[in-house]
Design an enzyme around this catalytic site. Sequence first.
Site, mmCIF file in Angstrom:
data_model
loop_
_atom_site.group_PDB
_atom_site.id
_atom_site.type_symbol
_atom_site.label_atom_id
_atom_site.label_comp_id
_atom_site.label_asym_id
_atom_site.label_seq_id
_atom_site.Cartn_x
_atom_site.Cartn_y
_atom_site.Cartn_z
ATOM 1 N N GLY A 123 0.722 -1.214 0.005
ATOM 2 C CA GLY A 123 0.038 -0.103 0.033
ATOM 3 C C GLY A 123 0.795 1.149 0.042
ATOM 4 N N ARG A 134 3.975 5.988 1.653
ATOM 5 C CA ARG A 134 4.556 7.375 1.690
ATOM 6 C C ARG A 134 4.082 8.261 0.497
ATOM 7 N NH1 ARG A 134 10.352 6.755 -1.272
ATOM 8 N NH2 ARG A 134 9.823 4.837 -2.531
ATOM 9 N N LYS A 138 4.292 12.049 -3.388
ATOM 10 C CA LYS A 138 5.016 10.858 -3.048
ATOM 11 C C LYS A 138 6.326 11.566 -2.148
ATOM 12 C CE LYS A 138 7.863 7.192 -5.142
ATOM 13 N NZ LYS A 138 8.299 6.656 -6.447
ATOM 14 N N ASP A 150 9.139 5.829 7.569
ATOM 15 C CA ASP A 150 8.812 7.267 8.044
ATOM 16 C C ASP A 150 7.863 7.921 6.933
ATOM 17 O OD1 ASP A 150 10.348 7.529 5.810
ATOM 18 O OD2 ASP A 150 12.084 8.751 6.843
ATOM 19 N N GLY A 151 7.618 7.194 5.842
ATOM 20 C CA GLY A 151 6.586 7.882 4.781
ATOM 21 C C GLY A 151 7.248 9.190 4.041
ATOM 22 N N ARG A 158 3.305 13.272 -8.496
ATOM 23 C CA ARG A 158 3.374 12.396 -9.712
ATOM 24 C C ARG A 158 1.969 12.496 -10.134
ATOM 25 N NH1 ARG A 158 5.530 6.359 -8.616
ATOM 26 N NH2 ARG A 158 3.656 6.194 -7.028
ATOM 27 N N ARG A 162 -2.632 -1.080 -9.755
ATOM 28 C CA ARG A 162 -1.508 -1.721 -10.268
ATOM 29 C C ARG A 162 -2.003 -3.121 -10.175
ATOM 30 N NH1 ARG A 162 2.972 1.003 -7.020
ATOM 31 N NH2 ARG A 162 1.977 3.138 -6.571
ATOM 32 N N ASP A 173 3.437 -4.943 -7.746
ATOM 33 C CA ASP A 173 2.964 -3.663 -7.125
ATOM 34 C C ASP A 173 3.591 -2.649 -8.066
ATOM 35 O OD1 ASP A 173 5.246 -5.033 -5.734
ATOM 36 O OD2 ASP A 173 5.251 -2.916 -4.749
ATOM 37 N N ASN A 174 4.470 -2.794 -8.844
ATOM 38 C CA ASN A 174 5.021 -1.793 -9.531
ATOM 39 C C ASN A 174 4.594 -1.959 -11.091
ATOM 40 O OD1 ASN A 174 6.250 -0.488 -7.414
ATOM 41 N ND2 ASN A 174 8.137 -1.961 -7.787
HETATM 42 P P1 AMP Z 1 8.824 1.113 -3.554
HETATM 43 O O1 AMP Z 1 10.163 0.346 -3.496
HETATM 44 O O2 AMP Z 1 8.771 2.513 -3.787
HETATM 45 O O3 AMP Z 1 7.968 0.341 -4.558
HETATM 46 O O4 AMP Z 1 8.087 0.762 -2.249
HETATM 47 C C1 AMP Z 1 7.611 -0.562 -1.741
HETATM 48 C C2 AMP Z 1 6.631 -0.387 -0.559
HETATM 49 O O5 AMP Z 1 7.327 0.058 0.339
HETATM 50 C C3 AMP Z 1 5.438 0.320 -0.877
HETATM 51 O O6 AMP Z 1 4.399 -0.304 -0.095
HETATM 52 C C4 AMP Z 1 5.902 1.795 -0.325
HETATM 53 O O7 AMP Z 1 4.811 2.532 -0.052
HETATM 54 C C5 AMP Z 1 6.714 1.395 1.124
HETATM 55 N N1 AMP Z 1 7.745 2.296 1.351
HETATM 56 C C6 AMP Z 1 8.625 2.652 0.678
HETATM 57 N N2 AMP Z 1 9.516 3.446 1.256
HETATM 58 C C7 AMP Z 1 8.615 3.923 2.367
HETATM 59 C C8 AMP Z 1 8.789 5.045 3.530
HETATM 60 N N3 AMP Z 1 9.953 5.766 3.610
HETATM 61 N N4 AMP Z 1 7.920 4.946 4.404
HETATM 62 C C9 AMP Z 1 6.849 4.123 4.432
HETATM 63 N N5 AMP Z 1 6.754 3.195 3.336
HETATM 64 C C10 AMP Z 1 7.547 2.989 2.439
HETATM 65 MG MG MG Z 2 6.190 0.718 -5.668
#
Ligand code: AMP
Ligand code: MG
Length: 483
Positions: free
Chosen positions: A90, A93, A108, A120-121, A171, A178, A246-247
Amino acid sequence: MTISNAIKFKNSYAKELHEICERCVPSGFNKSEIVLKNYILAKELGLSKKFVESKECLEIFSGVSIPESSQPIAQGYCGHQFGHFNPQLGDGRAILLGEINNQDIQLKGIGQTPFSRRGDGKSSLGPVLREYIVSEFMHSIKIPTTRALFAIKTNETVMRETEQFGGVLTRVAKSHIRIGTFEYARSKSNKTLKSLADYSINRHYPELNQTDNKYLSFFAAVCDRQALLISKWMSVGFIHGVMNTDNMTISGETIDYGPCAFMNEYNPKTVFSSIDHNGRYAYKNQPAILVWNLAKFAETLIPLVNEESEKSVKQLTEVLQLVMPSYEEYFYKEHFKKLGLEEKSNKNIRIVKDYLSILESNSIDLTSSFRDLSKILVNDKKIKESVFSNIHNFDQWYECWKQELNKNQNLNIAKKMDSINPCYIPRNHIIEEVLMAVMNNDLSELNKFIKILENPFKEISKYQEYTSTPLNSDSNYVTYCGT
Ligand code: AMP
Ligand code: MG
């Protein structure tokens, strides 16, 4: 937190699919600054230059002010990551403000959401700028992609391996749905799954509402768009790096520019990502991974396609089996265009294969090769200055290729080739240099690079250095997820 009336958002996802998203409020970063503004995209979205320059704009896109019409949400999704199912993903961030002109507007790196788990989002500025550069380049070369509207530097630092500047990317996407969103909806209920499928069809493939089995047609349509997309990635040496379910969007847009990179010398085994130890997402594996991901997508649609699941599986499998042949068709079509070849024939397929094998066995730069080839076509003597100089089996290939081209049309063919084969790409070592300058508070290199990449087909002699390959090759270059 203030409320703004400056932009009118629609909130169709928040309203129609509330079972699979969570309402939330951006944390908000006071005293941020917008580092990059995409005026052209802003205009397309109906945002005036005056607004883009305003304090209100900064406040909205740094999460300090919420437009009154926006119902901000974080979207839920699951995902198969490196082959393993993760039910707990989900938007951890990212927050969706809503839709303008049927396009999602998402922040984002805007802080924690109900899906943040232990994160930390937030985002650091480097990956935000990287996504801006690469996604906008993809748009310039007509590869379907999410877009970048603003890149913001926050007033906070984020803690990663080291302390870094914080960043937020606005974005813009046709949608953020997805394959993982379907995996999530299916885990809720068949009713939720059906709502998501109906919503997706209405939003992205409305013409399918007229077909006999719209869910099966929907699957076929997503397969087709994704096959086309991956063929385009392959044609420019783009390696996504984390092709998890998810991507991967159902709209067929490239999404999530984390550890992605373009390869320089043509080597199908290339992997840049620090976390991809076994090369699952290596350049050459991308088409097979596409099929794998689409199989996961198919699984989610079983309850919708036919009441009898065995029949569903059979029908979905039949469609899935067409993905690889259709990808190959697109792949060769892309390469015929790149090489100025007009028709599909076994001979032309051989020409493409032999070309790529010359590149591979001589470690030739993929991007430069097409640009040099068009120069040689116009003037044979150029071979000495080209990437093909002293390549022993090139002459034979060249003669064979020329025989298949339209006679006496060399100049036109070369022009056409140059209009689709980029001269400039966001090469890893250049991105690194540009980002380094930003970290030292110099934005001039970044702005210049973005300008060059806006029209990457037009060669300009003073920008020669931007076509250079890294001094010591970049086979050891490592990219990291944008966290
Ligand atoms: P991504 O690598 O951007 O595809 O992220 C994979 C998952 O990790 C997704 O659910 C993102 O929302 C979560 N995520 C990545 N970085 C953070 C962060 N700094 N804080 C919270 N969730 C994160
Ligand atoms: Mg992703």
